[in-house]
Design a protein around this motif. Structure first.
Motif, PDB file in Angstrom:
ATOM      1  N   PHE A 263      -4.681  16.010   0.935  1.00 19.06           N
ATOM      2  CA  PHE A 263      -5.618  15.823  -0.177  1.00 19.06           C
ATOM      3  C   PHE A 263      -4.770  15.342  -1.346  1.00 19.06           C
ATOM      4  N   ASN A 264      -4.761  14.033  -1.562  1.00 22.85           N
ATOM      5  CA  ASN A 264      -3.772  13.420  -2.441  1.00 22.85           C
ATOM      6  C   ASN A 264      -4.414  12.939  -3.735  1.00 22.85           C
ATOM      7  N   LEU A 265      -3.954  13.493  -4.872  1.00 21.48           N
ATOM      8  CA  LEU A 265      -4.543  13.139  -6.165  1.00 21.48           C
ATOM      9  C   LEU A 265      -3.889  11.899  -6.771  1.00 21.48           C
ATOM     10  N   ASN A 266      -2.886  11.338  -6.095  1.00 21.60           N
ATOM     11  CA  ASN A 266      -2.172  10.175  -6.623  1.00 21.60           C
ATOM     12  C   ASN A 266      -2.829   8.879  -6.157  1.00 21.60           C
ATOM     13  N   TYR A 267      -2.605   7.793  -6.923  1.00 25.89           N
ATOM     14  CA  TYR A 267      -3.183   6.500  -6.540  1.00 25.89           C
ATOM     15  C   TYR A 267      -2.224   5.678  -5.683  1.00 25.89           C
ATOM     16  N   ASP A 268      -0.955   6.086  -5.637  1.00 25.89           N
ATOM     17  CA  ASP A 268       0.054   5.253  -4.975  1.00 25.89           C
ATOM     18  C   ASP A 268      -0.101   5.274  -3.453  1.00 25.89           C
ATOM     19  N   LEU A 269       0.764   4.519  -2.777  1.00 24.87           N
ATOM     20  CA  LEU A 269       0.614   4.330  -1.323  1.00 24.87           C
ATOM     21  C   LEU A 269       1.753   4.970  -0.527  1.00 24.87           C
ATOM     22  N   PHE A 270       2.501   5.899  -1.137  1.00 25.11           N
ATOM     23  CA  PHE A 270       3.635   6.502  -0.413  1.00 25.11           C
ATOM     24  C   PHE A 270       3.175   7.255   0.836  1.00 25.11           C
ATOM     25  N   LEU A 271       2.088   7.996   0.718  1.00 23.29           N
ATOM     26  CA  LEU A 271       1.633   8.781   1.875  1.00 23.29           C
ATOM     27  C   LEU A 271       1.024   7.874   2.942  1.00 23.29           C
ATOM     28  N   GLU A 272       0.280   6.844   2.524  1.00 25.21           N
ATOM     29  CA  GLU A 272      -0.222   5.870   3.514  1.00 25.21           C
ATOM     30  C   GLU A 272       0.952   5.293   4.298  1.00 25.21           C
ATOM     31  N   ASN A 273       2.010   4.884   3.565  1.00 27.35           N
ATOM     32  CA  ASN A 273       3.168   4.278   4.233  1.00 27.35           C
ATOM     33  C   ASN A 273       3.789   5.254   5.226  1.00 27.35           C
ATOM     34  N   ALA A 274       3.874   6.539   4.828  1.00 28.71           N
ATOM     35  CA  ALA A 274       4.492   7.537   5.713  1.00 28.71           C
ATOM     36  C   ALA A 274       3.653   7.730   6.975  1.00 28.71           C
ATOM     37  N   LEU A 275       2.333   7.761   6.829  1.00 30.41           N
ATOM     38  CA  LEU A 275       1.453   7.943   8.000  1.00 30.41           C
ATOM     39  C   LEU A 275       1.512   6.704   8.903  1.00 30.41           C
ATOM     40  N   THR A 276       1.598   5.527   8.293  1.00 30.51           N
ATOM     41  CA  THR A 276       1.720   4.288   9.070  1.00 30.51           C
ATOM     42  C   THR A 276       3.062   4.267   9.812  1.00 30.51           C
ATOM     43  N   ASN A 277       4.140   4.657   9.113  1.00 29.67           N
ATOM     44  CA  ASN A 277       5.466   4.687   9.744  1.00 29.67           C
ATOM     45  C   ASN A 277       5.493   5.677  10.905  1.00 29.67           C
ATOM     46  N   TYR A 278       4.773   6.800  10.737  1.00 28.94           N
ATOM     47  CA  TYR A 278       4.853   7.858  11.743  1.00 28.94           C
ATOM     48  C   TYR A 278       4.128   7.466  13.023  1.00 28.94           C
ATOM     49  N   ASP A 279       2.904   6.954  12.894  1.00 31.06           N
ATOM     50  CA  ASP A 279       2.224   6.626  14.158  1.00 31.06           C
ATOM     51  C   ASP A 279       1.432   5.324  14.114  1.00 31.06           C
ATOM     52  N   HIS A 280       1.987   4.334  13.406  1.00 26.75           N
ATOM     53  CA  HIS A 280       1.406   2.974  13.405  1.00 26.75           C
ATOM     54  C   HIS A 280      -0.058   2.955  12.969  1.00 26.75           C
ATOM     55  N   HIS A 281      -0.473   3.949  12.180  1.00 27.49           N
ATOM     56  CA  HIS A 281      -1.889   3.974  11.787  1.00 27.49           C
ATOM     57  C   HIS A 281      -2.150   2.896  10.747  1.00 27.49           C
ATOM     58  N   GLU A 282      -3.232   2.177  10.922  1.00 28.45           N
ATOM     59  CA  GLU A 282      -3.581   1.073  10.020  1.00 28.45           C
ATOM     60  C   GLU A 282      -4.694   1.532   9.072  1.00 28.45           C
ATOM     61  N   PHE A 283      -4.453   1.425   7.751  1.00 29.41           N
ATOM     62  CA  PHE A 283      -5.520   1.758   6.797  1.00 29.41           C
ATOM     63  C   PHE A 283      -6.245   0.463   6.426  1.00 29.41           C
ATOM     64  N   GLY A 284      -7.289   0.153   7.185  1.00 28.43           N
ATOM     65  CA  GLY A 284      -7.989  -1.118   6.959  1.00 28.43           C
ATOM     66  C   GLY A 284      -9.363  -0.941   6.346  1.00 28.43           C
ATOM     67  N   SER A 285      -9.881   0.290   6.390  1.00 29.96           N
ATOM     68  CA  SER A 285     -11.217   0.549   5.844  1.00 29.96           C
ATOM     69  C   SER A 285     -11.237   1.983   5.350  1.00 29.96           C
ATOM     70  N   LEU A 286     -12.295   2.348   4.634  1.00 31.34           N
ATOM     71  CA  LEU A 286     -12.368   3.723   4.125  1.00 31.34           C
ATOM     72  C   LEU A 286     -12.488   4.724   5.273  1.00 31.34           C
ATOM     73  N   SER A 287     -13.112   4.312   6.370  1.00 29.03           N
ATOM     74  CA  SER A 287     -13.267   5.255   7.488  1.00 29.03           C
ATOM     75  C   SER A 287     -11.929   5.519   8.176  1.00 29.03           C
ATOM     76  N   SER A 288     -10.953   4.627   8.004  1.00 26.46           N
ATOM     77  CA  SER A 288      -9.647   4.829   8.652  1.00 26.46           C
ATOM     78  C   SER A 288      -8.875   5.990   8.017  1.00 26.46           C
ATOM     79  N   TYR A 289      -9.370   6.507   6.878  1.00 30.91           N
ATOM     80  CA  TYR A 289      -8.728   7.672   6.257  1.00 30.91           C
ATOM     81  C   TYR A 289      -9.152   8.978   6.944  1.00 30.91           C
ATOM     82  N   LEU A 290     -10.201   8.900   7.769  1.00 30.53           N
ATOM     83  CA  LEU A 290     -10.670  10.088   8.498  1.00 30.53           C
ATOM     84  C   LEU A 290     -10.688   9.784   9.993  1.00 30.53           C
ATOM     85  N   PRO A 291      -9.525   9.484  10.593  1.00 29.99           N
ATOM     86  CA  PRO A 291      -9.525   9.061  11.991  1.00 29.99           C
ATOM     87  C   PRO A 291      -9.973  10.190  12.916  1.00 29.99           C
ATOM     88  N   GLN A 292     -10.783   9.851  13.886  1.00 36.02           N
ATOM     89  CA  GLN A 292     -11.283  10.865  14.822  1.00 36.02           C
ATOM     90  C   GLN A 292     -10.223  11.260  15.849  1.00 36.02           C
TER      91      GLN A 292
END
Length: 352
Positions: free
Chosen positions: A137-166
């Protein structure tokens, strides 16, 4: 069944102090002094004048703001006063603020550090720990956590629904928005050459309903929707940090998932969170009995504990334990405290 599900969940709340302290000079490949992620009171610091200079209606307020800050004034109060005065006098300069915040925090995301950050360490260790479900639950606007999640398992943030992957064990909620989220500004003025000129808007903005994930082409300074999308100026979706009370700008479904998660979670890790956001404290009202909240802060961790605790309904009756730790994010990720937190309650392997 429910009790075991609760104990397998972890919620991590990240405030400005986490991004500010996400790199250790001794271990990072390269860190920029200029683009260190600021705490709220430093968002208009002189080191960002290069970016501020592109937003003249914001820079026109800097003399007042910096003079009052130098005299020990409270940033949020001073700034709120400036915003109220703009409202009362029908002056629309604050519409430039989200544009500035987007460029500042996206630049920081790209230029602050080369190599790996504390977010990379946090993501790997938490996702490989005993916890089976994790909410960031991230109150920051930056992309450090997105980058870390992408680095960890190649997750792509392409849409708002990609923030809640099933299919993953994690969910990611950004209640105050993100530099890469935008809505189309439907009444965006044009300049003489027919290009968009959002800074010259002199009326209340009208936005499209759909929130989109966007990319930034730094060379052309243009924002675009990957794969194409409806034409129009993409106006950033971020909460101006002094809004009080702040409102959540992420999709309602994200807030609903966060609320449901909190009601069925007993382990909370709060990193670099000031405890001043009424909206977040409001969500934490409903933490279950016997929850534990570990508060990691370089600032006054005890004061933050008190702020958070006073927002939790019947905290004492519910036996909610809040533990303050006066260390920052970068020290915490390498500390035994983090090892203990991740290991606590794990079941010892039985001898064969």
């Amino acid at each position: 069944e429910m009790a075991s599900a609760i104990s397998n969940r972890l919620m991590i709340i990240l405030g400005a102090g986490a991004s500010c302290d996400c790199a250790d000079r001794d271990t990072a490949a390269q860190v920029s002094d200029v683009y260190r992620p600021p705490l709220t009171k430093d968002i208009f610091a002189q080191q960002f004048d290069g970016i501020l200079g592109r937003y003249p209606r914001v820079t026109a307020r800097l003399d007042e703001l910096r003079t009052k800050l130098a005299k020990g004034g409270n940033f949020e109060e001073i700034f709120r006063g400036l915003l109220e005065s703009a409202r009362n006098h029908q002056n629309f300069w604050p519409l430039q603020l989200p544009l500035y915040l987007r460029e500042l925090f996206w630049t920081i995301s790209l230029d602050y550090l080369q190599g790996s950050s504390k977010f990379d360490t946090l993501v790997r260790r938490v996702l490989e720990s005993r916890f089976e479900e994790v909410m960031f639950f991230n109150l920051n606007y930056d992309l450090f956590l997105e980058n870390a999640l992408t680095n960890y398992d190649h997750h792509e943030f392409g849409s708002l629904s990609s923030y809640l992957p099933q299919s993953k064990k994690w969910r990611y909620v950004k209640p105050h928005g993100s530099v890469n989220w935008a809505r189309i500004l439907e009444n965006c003025p044009l300049d003489g050459g027919g290009g968009f000129s959002p800074s010259s808007l002199q009326e209340m903005p009208v936005f499209s309903t759909e929130l989109r994930v966007v990319r930034w082409n730094r060379n052309s300074a243009e924002f675009y929707i990957p794969g194409g999308g409806p034409p129009g100026y993409l106006y950033p979706q971020v909460v101006v940090p002094t809004d009080s009370p702040k409102s959540f700008v992420c999709p309602k479904e994200h807030v609903d998932q966060a609320r449901a998660f909190i009601q069925n979670c007993q382990d909370f890790l709060l990193i670099g969170f000031s405890g001043r956001d009424e909206d977040v404290i409001g969500l934490l009202r409903e933490v279950p009995s016997n929850s534990r909240l570990e508060i990691i802060s370089k600032g006054d961790a005890r004061t933050i504990c008190r702020r958070v605790s006073s927002g939790i309904e019947k905290a004492e009756v519910k036996k909610v334990i809040l533990s303050p730790h006066g260390i920052g994010f970068s020290r915490f990720t390498g500390d035994k405290l983090f090892d203990r937190f991740l290991g606590a309650g794990s079941i010892p392997k039985s001898k064969a």
